[in-house]
Design a protein around this motif. Sequence first.
Motif, PDB file in Angstrom:
ATOM      1  N   MET A  41      12.629  -0.398   2.738  1.00  0.00           N
ATOM      2  CA  MET A  41      12.903   1.010   2.467  1.00  0.00           C
ATOM      3  C   MET A  41      13.226   1.208   1.005  1.00  0.00           C
ATOM      4  N   SER A  42      13.168   2.478   0.577  1.00  0.00           N
ATOM      5  CA  SER A  42      13.482   2.836  -0.800  1.00  0.00           C
ATOM      6  C   SER A  42      14.191   4.180  -0.785  1.00  0.00           C
ATOM      7  N   CYS A  43      15.076   4.363  -1.751  1.00  0.00           N
ATOM      8  CA  CYS A  43      15.820   5.612  -1.851  1.00  0.00           C
ATOM      9  C   CYS A  43      15.634   6.225  -3.230  1.00  0.00           C
ATOM     10  N   GLY A  44      15.284   7.508  -3.255  1.00  0.00           N
ATOM     11  CA  GLY A  44      15.217   8.259  -4.497  1.00  0.00           C
ATOM     12  C   GLY A  44      16.554   8.939  -4.716  1.00  0.00           C
ATOM     13  N   SER A  45      16.589   9.899  -5.632  1.00  0.00           N
ATOM     14  CA  SER A  45      17.859  10.569  -5.892  1.00  0.00           C
ATOM     15  C   SER A  45      18.281  11.461  -4.728  1.00  0.00           C
ATOM     16  N   ALA A  49      12.663   6.725   2.062  1.00  0.00           N
ATOM     17  CA  ALA A  49      11.445   6.366   2.781  1.00  0.00           C
ATOM     18  C   ALA A  49      11.633   4.991   3.398  1.00  0.00           C
ATOM     19  N   ALA A  50      11.035   4.801   4.569  1.00  0.00           N
ATOM     20  CA  ALA A  50      11.124   3.514   5.258  1.00  0.00           C
ATOM     21  C   ALA A  50       9.749   3.124   5.767  1.00  0.00           C
ATOM     22  N   VAL A  51       9.422   1.840   5.619  1.00  0.00           N
ATOM     23  CA  VAL A  51       8.188   1.274   6.149  1.00  0.00           C
ATOM     24  C   VAL A  51       8.572   0.465   7.379  1.00  0.00           C
ATOM     25  N   THR A  52       7.830   0.643   8.465  1.00  0.00           N
ATOM     26  CA  THR A  52       8.128  -0.083   9.690  1.00  0.00           C
ATOM     27  C   THR A  52       7.337  -1.384   9.755  1.00  0.00           C
ATOM     28  N   LYS A  94       8.105   3.007  -2.812  1.00  0.00           N
ATOM     29  CA  LYS A  94       9.125   3.166  -3.850  1.00  0.00           C
ATOM     30  C   LYS A  94       9.336   4.652  -4.081  1.00  0.00           C
ATOM     31  N   CYS A  95      10.598   5.059  -4.064  1.00  0.00           N
ATOM     32  CA  CYS A  95      10.936   6.450  -4.307  1.00  0.00           C
ATOM     33  C   CYS A  95      11.494   6.608  -5.713  1.00  0.00           C
TER      34      CYS A  95
END
Length: 112
Positions: A41-45, A49-52, A94-95
């Motif tokens: 997963m990735s977090c922006g501000s 988002a998460a990939v399964t 990537k966020c």
Amino acid sequence: MDLAGMVCASPTPVTFPAVCGDGAVCGTGPDDESETVISSMSCGSRHSAAVTDKGQLFTWGWGAHGQLGHSSRDNRSLPTLVAQLDSASVVAVKCGDWHTVVRTACSHTGPQ
């Protein structure tokens, strides 16, 4: 729910409730046949988002710049399947502050 903290701190796969393509909640737990397991997963501000493990992409949070990928600028409070990528196998996400970048698995179907 602090999903990012759960994924980073957990040595085992993490499941979470999510909104699937038909708008129904899916992946609610280990006994659910449609269990959603996060592989990265990735977090922006203001969005995440998460990939399964099945190559699906779920996004949620602030969508004002279209960074969630749901063909709208709506906010999403629950992880929601990005239907436009349903036929692709997402391998990384990537966020950024106002954008999301996705890498999919390549499948060569043309002449060799």
